[in-house]
Design a protein around this motif. Structure first.
Motif, short mmCIF file in Angstrom:
data_model
loop_
_atom_site.label_atom_id
_atom_site.label_comp_id
_atom_site.label_asym_id
_atom_site.label_seq_id
_atom_site.Cartn_x
_atom_site.Cartn_y
_atom_site.Cartn_z
N UNK A 49 0.84 -1.15 0.00
CA UNK A 49 0.00 0.00 0.00
C UNK A 49 0.89 1.22 0.00
N UNK A 116 -6.89 -4.02 2.17
CA UNK A 116 -7.36 -3.45 3.44
C UNK A 116 -6.87 -2.02 3.68
N UNK A 117 -5.59 -1.78 3.44
CA UNK A 117 -5.02 -0.46 3.77
C UNK A 117 -5.16 0.53 2.61
N UNK A 119 -7.45 2.72 1.77
CA UNK A 119 -7.79 4.13 2.05
C UNK A 119 -6.60 4.93 2.58
N UNK A 120 -5.55 4.24 2.99
CA UNK A 120 -4.41 4.95 3.59
C UNK A 120 -3.16 4.85 2.71
N UNK B 157 -4.11 -1.11 12.60
CA UNK B 157 -4.14 -1.17 11.14
C UNK B 157 -5.03 -2.32 10.66
N UNK B 158 -5.04 -3.41 11.41
CA UNK B 158 -5.89 -4.54 11.03
C UNK B 158 -7.33 -4.29 11.47
N UNK B 161 -9.33 -1.78 9.40
CA UNK B 161 -9.49 -1.99 7.96
C UNK B 161 -10.10 -3.35 7.61
N UNK B 162 -10.15 -4.27 8.56
CA UNK B 162 -10.67 -5.61 8.26
C UNK B 162 -12.06 -5.76 8.89
N UNK B 163 -13.10 -5.84 8.06
CA UNK B 163 -14.46 -5.91 8.62
C UNK B 163 -14.68 -7.09 9.57
N UNK B 309 3.02 1.39 7.08
CA UNK B 309 1.64 0.90 6.97
C UNK B 309 1.63 -0.63 6.86
N UNK B 313 0.20 -3.43 9.54
CA UNK B 313 -0.89 -4.29 9.10
C UNK B 313 -0.54 -5.78 9.20
#
Lengths: 153, 463
Positions: A49, A116-117, A119-120, B157-158, B161-163, B309, B313
């Protein structure tokens, strides 16, 4: 000395005077950069990302070409403050050319959901001197002076 | 009748102190008792409006868990991620806390099922259920909340972003709150475990809302102490020195037969500048954890460092281990160590007679406006560019490719750069200015610490 004493009495770091000073600092126009505009080309690799390079530094007025290559999945790039967007498929290179008409520091972001990341997934475009950062430093100096003034009492 | 004992400062407060605090509040200028507003009073006194809002938040919470566990695993297309971490988290920091203190706690859905079980009813109390044990005395502080917030930072971070992870985290909080309600009395989860409760609690001291007793003498003569008996948090309003513990549930207001409770609007930061305002060392540590977390979140989520990032994550990887070590070192060593050093230098320079521990606790109050403004500034760049996701997930909450409102394909438009950077600068300036008005005993090194923190945030957000 008389002038300094008068200023001290006039300002006294009261909240209204600080608010006015802050607004003046924020909105006072900055001198325009004197660099001669040139053509610049950046090759950016986009992978989850991150962008490489993540920070691009140019001068106001430069004609900039971005060559965006996606190395894993589809990625995009749009720059805050500039109404621009480009998308690159995996292994492909897409180009975007624009004139850097706005000075300051701008974030660029991925526009295609890439994980997942996503948006960042962010990079930074620095166009000339980041005057807002310097204005911020000035304001924090002002807040420090106000705090010191209060503590000396 | 048992005496209130869950909150340590209540045990230590002498009756003279309690009386003095109350009289002072009553006489303090700049207060507006909201209960004097004729249309607002019934809304606060009746349980129904609050219940209706709670029902909505509870339904939204259950829906968020369902969407997280069953919906699309693409975070930006899932109701759980967008509503919890963008909409609610933003509203909490931009509206609920700065203007309402712990007002979110009054409608938070997490403790509700446990509380209803505990009191044996929803609107009216019935047969109590559960063991109703006292919370252990050594845990009556905010250390667990600090640790909870550190855990959030480690896995942020997880989680953000992880539903599915968000769904499980929300479910775990739900289960924990219910379980603790069945074992311990009152709102043990909210008071001592919930990291968000810790977050809202410390910053509630800066907010312009307070619940206070009008006349201490009336309470002293009231043998039944119905306010304390009815308080789900186990608080006794006479003893309030600040607004950090009160969840603004209004149960004391409803239970008081003497109409002796006021819900005041007050100047921002009143708790921090009133004479004799104090805090504890555990609260000081929580305050520092909030500062460290704001720096970390700003670096990870708004910075251009892709490797950071990815490290944050990739839970369990070597890179994540490095991130975890750095994060913990910042929060457990660097910031507390640096702050202690600055307080110690200030302590020496001012010649104050107070013990260093007390000085640390006292001076940490200056970090509250600093931290609050830093969190708001971070939220401006974190959430505002993503607010347009909200319409999309309302239209397709599970991310299954439907478009219930025809807005699922809403185009993403993140351009808030025109004002967000200026707003962030103004917020950080306000935070430092405000902190400078809270620092005591001529401790200018603490002001320099605050300046260093503000410069760091400024560089991360607009640099």
């Amino acid at each position: 000395m008389k002038m300094i004493r008068w200023l001290q009495r006039a300002v006294q770091f009261s909240l209204p005077s600080l608010a006015v000073l802050a607004l003046v600092v924020i909105f006072i126009p900055s001198p325009a950069a004197a660099a001669i505009p040139t053509d610049r080309t950046f090759h950016i690799e986009a992978r989850r990302f991150e962008y490489a390079p993540a920070t691009l530094t140019i001068n106001p007025g430069d004609r900039v070409t971005l060559e965006l290559t996606a190395t894993d999945v589809v990625h995009g790039l749009s720059i805050d403050g500039y109404n621009l967007e480009v998308t690159a498929d995996p292994g492909q290179t897409a180009r975007l050319t624009f004139v850097a008409s706005r000075q300051g520091s701008f974030r660029f972001r991925c526009t295609v959901t890439c994980g997942n990341m996503h948006p960042f997934m962010i990079g930074k475009l620095e166009v000339g001197r980041n005057t807002l950062l310097w204005k911020g430093i000035t304001l924090l100096g002002l807040a420090l002076a106000a705090g010191m003034w209060r503590l000396r009492k | 009748m048992s005496l209130p004992q869950e909150i340590p400062w209540l045990e230590k407060a002498s009756s003279a102190e309690r009386g003095a605090a109350t009289r002072q509040d009553r006489a303090a200028p700049g207060r507006v008792n909201l209960l004097r507003i004729s249309w607002l009073r019934p809304l606060l006194v009746s349980r129904w409006p609050q219940f209706l809002v709670r029902a909505v938040t509870l339904a939204g919470f259950v829906f968020a868990i369902t969407a997280g566990l069953l919906g699309s695993q693409v975070g930006s297309h899932n109701f759980a991620i967008i509503f919890v971490w963008i909409a609610w988290w933003t509203a909490l920091k931009l509206v609920f806390i700065p203007f309402g203190g712990r007002s979110w706690c009054s409608v938070c859905p997490i403790p509700l099922p446990g509380e209803w079980l505990q009191q044996g009813g929803i609107l009216e109390k019935g047969r109590r259920f559960g063991l109703n044990l006292r919370w252990p005395k050594r845990l009556r502080n905010s250390w667990l909340q600090s640790n909870g917030f550190l855990l959030i930072g480690l896995f942020s971070a997880l989680t953000l972003t992880d539903p599915r992870v968000t769904g499980w985290v929300l479910l775990a909080l739900f289960a924990l709150a219910i379980g603790l309600s069945l074992i311990f009395e009152r709102r043990a989860f909210c008071s001592y475990i919930c990291p968000i409760g810790g977050f809202t609690g410390i910053y509630a001291r800066t907010a312009p809302v307070e619940l206070r007793v009008l006349d201490n003498a009336i309470c002293a003569a009231h043998i039944e102490k119905t306010c304390f008996q009815s308080c789900p948090w186990g608080l006794y309003p006479v003893a309030f020195r600040d607004s950090s513990a009160c969840g603004l549930c209004m149960e004391c207001l409803r239970a008081c037969p003497k109409d002796n409770i006021a819900v005041n609007l007050r100047p921002f930061g009143s708790d921090l500048t009133q004479p004799g305002s104090r805090t504890r060392l555990d609260a000081a540590f929580l305050t520092l954890v909030m500062l460290g977390s704001a720096i970390t979140f700003a670096a990870v989520f708004t910075g251009p460092w892709g490797s950071l990032k990815s490290a944050a994550f990739a839970i369990g990887s070597l890179a994540w281990l490095g991130y975890a070590v750095g994060f913990l070192a910042l929060n457990l060593l660097a910031l507390p160590g640096l702050f202690t050093l600055t307080v110690w230098v200030g302590h020496k320079l001012s010649g104050a007679k107070l013990p260093l521990r007390q000085m640390i606790a006292e001076q940490s109050q200056a970090l509250l406006p600093l931290g609050l403004m830093a969190w708001i500034a971070f939220t401006v760049s974190f959430a505002l560019p993503k607010l347009s996701y909200i319409l999309g997930v309302v239209s397709d909450p599970f991310g299954w490719g439907r478009s219930l409102l025809g807005a699922a394909a809403t185009r993403w438009s993140p351009d808030v750069s025109g004002f967000s950077s200026i707003l962030q600068v103004i917020l950080l300036f306000t935070g430092l200015l405000w902190a400078g008005r809270v620092i005591r005993q001529r401790s200018w090194p603490v002001l320099v610490f605050c300046l260093g923190y503000s410069l760091t945030m400024l560089w991360l957000l607009v640099g």
